[in-house]
Motif scaffolding. Structure first.
Motif, PDB file in Angstrom:
ATOM      1  N   GLN A  17       0.813  -1.218   0.000  1.00 48.11           N
ATOM      2  CA  GLN A  17       0.000   0.000   0.000  1.00 48.11           C
ATOM      3  C   GLN A  17       0.848   1.271   0.000  1.00 48.11           C
ATOM      4  N   ASN A  18       2.187   1.129  -0.029  1.00 52.02           N
ATOM      5  CA  ASN A  18       3.105   2.272   0.001  1.00 52.02           C
ATOM      6  C   ASN A  18       2.881   3.159   1.224  1.00 52.02           C
ATOM      7  N   VAL A  19       2.676   2.535   2.365  1.00 53.84           N
ATOM      8  CA  VAL A  19       2.494   3.249   3.630  1.00 53.84           C
ATOM      9  C   VAL A  19       3.795   3.168   4.421  1.00 53.84           C
ATOM     10  N   GLU A  20       4.254   4.307   4.913  1.00 55.86           N
ATOM     11  CA  GLU A  20       5.469   4.334   5.724  1.00 55.86           C
ATOM     12  C   GLU A  20       5.225   3.636   7.065  1.00 55.86           C
ATOM     13  N   ALA A  21       6.270   3.000   7.588  1.00 58.57           N
ATOM     14  CA  ALA A  21       6.160   2.321   8.882  1.00 58.57           C
ATOM     15  C   ALA A  21       7.517   2.309   9.570  1.00 58.57           C
ATOM     16  N   VAL A  22       7.476   2.148  10.888  1.00 50.95           N
ATOM     17  CA  VAL A  22       8.687   2.064  11.707  1.00 50.95           C
ATOM     18  C   VAL A  22       8.618   0.787  12.537  1.00 50.95           C
ATOM     19  N   LEU A  23       9.724   0.060  12.575  1.00 45.10           N
ATOM     20  CA  LEU A  23       9.815  -1.127  13.414  1.00 45.10           C
ATOM     21  C   LEU A  23      10.601  -0.771  14.671  1.00 45.10           C
ATOM     22  N   ALA A  24      10.000  -1.008  15.825  1.00 43.95           N
ATOM     23  CA  ALA A  24      10.660  -0.806  17.118  1.00 43.95           C
ATOM     24  C   ALA A  24      10.999  -2.185  17.688  1.00 43.95           C
ATOM     25  N   THR A  25      12.254  -2.384  18.052  1.00 48.28           N
ATOM     26  CA  THR A  25      12.722  -3.676  18.547  1.00 48.28           C
ATOM     27  C   THR A  25      13.451  -3.500  19.870  1.00 48.28           C
ATOM     28  N   VAL A  26      13.078  -4.279  20.865  1.00 52.34           N
ATOM     29  CA  VAL A  26      13.801  -4.274  22.132  1.00 52.34           C
ATOM     30  C   VAL A  26      15.149  -4.941  21.897  1.00 52.34           C
ATOM     31  N   VAL A  27      16.229  -4.209  22.182  1.00 54.07           N
ATOM     32  CA  VAL A  27      17.564  -4.758  21.960  1.00 54.07           C
ATOM     33  C   VAL A  27      18.294  -5.062  23.258  1.00 54.07           C
ATOM     34  N   ARG A  28      17.767  -4.543  24.371  1.00 53.08           N
ATOM     35  CA  ARG A  28      18.405  -4.822  25.654  1.00 53.08           C
ATOM     36  C   ARG A  28      17.450  -4.445  26.773  1.00 53.08           C
ATOM     37  N   THR A  29      17.480  -5.187  27.860  1.00 48.72           N
ATOM     38  CA  THR A  29      16.708  -4.833  29.054  1.00 48.72           C
ATOM     39  C   THR A  29      17.618  -4.907  30.272  1.00 48.72           C
ATOM     40  N   GLU A  30      17.308  -4.082  31.257  1.00 43.35           N
ATOM     41  CA  GLU A  30      18.010  -4.103  32.543  1.00 43.35           C
ATOM     42  C   GLU A  30      16.956  -4.106  33.645  1.00 43.35           C
ATOM     43  N   GLY A  31      17.195  -4.875  34.681  1.00 44.23           N
ATOM     44  CA  GLY A  31      16.215  -4.958  35.752  1.00 44.23           C
ATOM     45  C   GLY A  31      14.951  -5.661  35.272  1.00 44.23           C
ATOM     46  N   SER A  32      13.816  -5.255  35.812  1.00 47.24           N
ATOM     47  CA  SER A  32      12.551  -5.886  35.471  1.00 47.24           C
ATOM     48  C   SER A  32      12.007  -5.317  34.162  1.00 47.24           C
ATOM     49  N   ALA A  33      11.591  -6.194  33.268  1.00 48.60           N
ATOM     50  CA  ALA A  33      11.027  -5.770  31.988  1.00 48.60           C
ATOM     51  C   ALA A  33       9.951  -6.757  31.569  1.00 48.60           C
ATOM     52  N   TYR A  34       8.860  -6.221  31.007  1.00 49.75           N
ATOM     53  CA  TYR A  34       7.733  -7.060  30.595  1.00 49.75           C
ATOM     54  C   TYR A  34       8.089  -7.892  29.365  1.00 49.75           C
ATOM     55  N   ARG A  35       8.790  -7.281  28.417  1.00 49.41           N
ATOM     56  CA  ARG A  35       9.232  -7.997  27.221  1.00 49.41           C
ATOM     57  C   ARG A  35      10.745  -8.085  27.222  1.00 49.41           C
ATOM     58  N   HIS A  36      11.267  -9.078  26.525  1.00 57.24           N
ATOM     59  CA  HIS A  36      12.701  -9.306  26.493  1.00 57.24           C
ATOM     60  C   HIS A  36      13.279  -8.901  25.141  1.00 57.24           C
ATOM     61  N   ALA A  37      14.587  -8.967  25.039  1.00 58.46           N
ATOM     62  CA  ALA A  37      15.260  -8.599  23.799  1.00 58.46           C
ATOM     63  C   ALA A  37      14.710  -9.408  22.633  1.00 58.46           C
ATOM     64  N   GLY A  38      14.444  -8.712  21.536  1.00 58.00           N
ATOM     65  CA  GLY A  38      13.871  -9.342  20.356  1.00 58.00           C
ATOM     66  C   GLY A  38      12.408  -9.021  20.155  1.00 58.00           C
ATOM     67  N   ALA A  39      11.716  -8.546  21.202  1.00 63.46           N
ATOM     68  CA  ALA A  39      10.305  -8.174  21.067  1.00 63.46           C
ATOM     69  C   ALA A  39      10.172  -7.007  20.095  1.00 63.46           C
ATOM     70  N   MET A  40       9.120  -7.013  19.288  1.00 68.79           N
ATOM     71  CA  MET A  40       8.976  -6.021  18.222  1.00 68.79           C
ATOM     72  C   MET A  40       7.597  -5.367  18.237  1.00 68.79           C
ATOM     73  N   MET A  41       7.552  -4.187  17.644  1.00 73.63           N
ATOM     74  CA  MET A  41       6.306  -3.461  17.434  1.00 73.63           C
ATOM     75  C   MET A  41       6.409  -2.725  16.105  1.00 73.63           C
ATOM     76  N   LEU A  42       5.374  -2.780  15.305  1.00 78.95           N
ATOM     77  CA  LEU A  42       5.342  -2.089  14.016  1.00 78.95           C
ATOM     78  C   LEU A  42       4.348  -0.934  14.090  1.00 78.95           C
ATOM     79  N   ILE A  43       4.820   0.268  13.769  1.00 81.63           N
ATOM     80  CA  ILE A  43       3.991   1.472  13.828  1.00 81.63           C
ATOM     81  C   ILE A  43       3.845   2.030  12.421  1.00 81.63           C
ATOM     82  N   CYS A  44       2.633   2.204  11.962  1.00 82.99           N
ATOM     83  CA  CYS A  44       2.378   2.688  10.606  1.00 82.99           C
ATOM     84  C   CYS A  44       1.970   4.160  10.632  1.00 82.99           C
TER      85      CYS A  44
END
Length: 489
Positions: A17-44
């Motif tokens: 559809q030629n829509v711009e998007a951004v991929l957000a990826t967890v690359v590191r966590t310290e202490g308590s975190a809900y998601r771990h490294a590798g978790a992703m989110m796509l924002i259009c």
């Protein structure tokens, strides 16, 4: 569906559809975190988004700022989720590593009155009210420190989909080929020329390709440092040698900081000095992208339906087989990846389907279960196998299979059967309480997950408790009565 599958599907759609998007990826966590490294989110850019990199606390902030943060290329941002974050001595912190992942505070302090939509490149005027460093400092606490009480830090890589698509294509390739892939993503670099085009933040190296051929390449096949200086080539070979020597434990992703001794200057524009030597430091996320867990369900009764649903919620690849054509239909299991009417004598197909898979035998048919178990236990190439039904029923099936092997004087398969029975989980699933197909499905999913991810079993396991009961009861009637209380059948 699982978030990974949703991200892959949406990424393909927005590209078409030629829509711009951004991929957000967890690359590191310290202490308590809900998601771990590798978790992703796509924002259009049109407002759609899928995936999570936290429990929901960071997502509204990230949706607003994703496009602004990537206006000049990929960037790594750090988010704090506590008022007073502290870590033990053995925690992987910035102090320990010496790496400072830069956070551009001006980018993170945009106006909260923009709304909940993504801020695109054309929205730069919205930031014009930030006139001074004092304005940035005043807004910093409210934006970077979320004060949620989790007391952790989350480091997130933001990149445009045009750049990140190579990662998503690699994930899809792994899912199609069922072959794992090891990659390394550059998170930060220190003491290197920041303008060098050879090492942009977010570059992903194919570690498996280097192990196989010695060639340094990105995951989309591009050669790295084809026209770089000798110092730069030496640096990247030192880095990838250390990355390729890494071994994973239980996690699929690890954070690595690598020190490299460099002679001369990485920047060709500067005069070379062979006597000059310094240490360059870089931080990487090394990941092993693994295929989906495959679940083979031998049986197509009504109690299989919630198991299929729960497995697909976990993004497992699910195949349902049954020898009864009226049961094994796609209409009954629309969420399953495959539904096959498989005759009990089709040993070759069963062997192929069970290779490396978790197998749940639950047809409610002695004939089917006996035939399936005879193959599974004499050619054990599964990652898990469980049998539905009370303990005495499964032991009857095992004795019948053993008797047929003895009759055929098949000593090899008798030995294999004896060993494989120790790996058979029966009655299948953990004793979690509850009643009905949904409770059964939950108990099966819990047990399979624990076995595959090598997690400790509950203190009281069905098999352990029943073995004690077996030693104490002599009456078949008593034994049957007790087993019925624990069996899922």
């Amino acid at each position: 569906m699982n978030q990974v599958a949703d991200i892959l599907n949406l990424a393909n759609r927005v590209q078409q559809q030629n829509v711009e998007a951004v991929l957000a990826t967890v690359v590191r966590t310290e202490g308590s975190a809900y998601r771990h490294a590798g978790a992703m989110m796509l924002i259009c850019a049109d407002g759609r988004s899928v995936g999570m990199i936290s429990g929901g606390c960071l997502e509204p902030h990230i949706i607003k700022r994703a496009f602004w943060l990537t206006r000049n290329g990929a960037s790594v941002q750090t988010y704090q989720t506590g008022d007073d974050v502290s870590y033990s001595d053995d925690t992987d912190t910035d102090t320990d590593t010496g790496i400072d992942i830069e956070t551009n505070t001006a980018e993170l302090t945009v106006a909260s009155n923009i709304g909940n939509r993504a801020i695109s490149d054309s929205d730069s005027d919205a930031y014009s009210y930030i006139d001074s460093d004092d304005d940035v400092d005043a807004l910093l606490d409210g934006e970077l420190n979320f004060g949620l009480g989790c007391n952790g830090r989350v480091h997130v890589l933001f990149e445009r989909l045009s750049t990140a698509m190579s990662l998503l294509d690699s994930i899809q390739q792994v899912r199609n080929s069922q072959q794992p892939l090891t990659i390394a993503t550059l998170i930060s670099r220190d003491n290197l020329r920041s303008h060098s085009p050879q090492l942009p933040i977010g570059i992903r190296l194919d570690i498996d390709a280097y192990r196989a051929t010695g060639q340094v390449a990105t995951i989309d096949g591009r050669q790295v440092f084809s026209e770089a200086s000798a110092a730069a080539i030496g640096f990247i070979h030192n880095v990838i040698t250390k990355l390729s020597a890494h071994t994973f434990n239980k996690k699929n992703a690890d954070y690595m900081v690598i020190d490299s001794d460099i002679k001369g200057n990485v920047d060709d524009a500067a005069p070379a000095n062979a006597s000059q030597c310094y240490v360059a430091q870089s931080a990487w996320l090394i990941q092993q992208i693994r295929p989906q867990i495959r679940l083979l369900i031998c049986g197509a009764g009504n109690d299989v339906m919630p198991l299929v649903t729960m497995a697909k919620l976990q993004d497992w690849q699910v195949t349902v087989i049954d020898s009864r054509a009226q049961y094994a239909t796609k209409a009954r299991f629309p969420q399953a990846d495959k539904v096959l009417c498989l005759p009990v004598h089709d040993y070759e197909t069963l062997t192929q389907l069970s290779a490396g898979a978790a197998v749940a035998v639950m047809s409610h048919s002695l004939t089917q279960d006996r035939a399936r178990l005879a193959i599974l236990l004499t050619q054990p190439n599964f990652s898990y196998v469980g049998q539905l039904g009370p303990r005495y029923r499964t032991e009857r099936l095992i004795k019948e299979i053993s008797a047929s092997l003895n009759k055929a004087d098949d000593l090899t398969n008798i030995a294999t059967l004896t060993d494989a029975v120790t790996k058979l989980h029966y009655p299948i699933g953990y004793k979690l309480g509850g009643d009905g197909p949904e409770a059964l499905a939950l108990s099966i999913m819990a047990q399979i997950s624990a076995v595959i991810y090598q997690q400790a079993q509950p203190v009281i396991d069905n098999q352990v408790e029943l073995s004690v009961i077996d030693s104490e009861l002599s009456s078949d009637t008593q034994r049957s009565s007790v087993e019925q209380r624990y069996a899922h059948d």
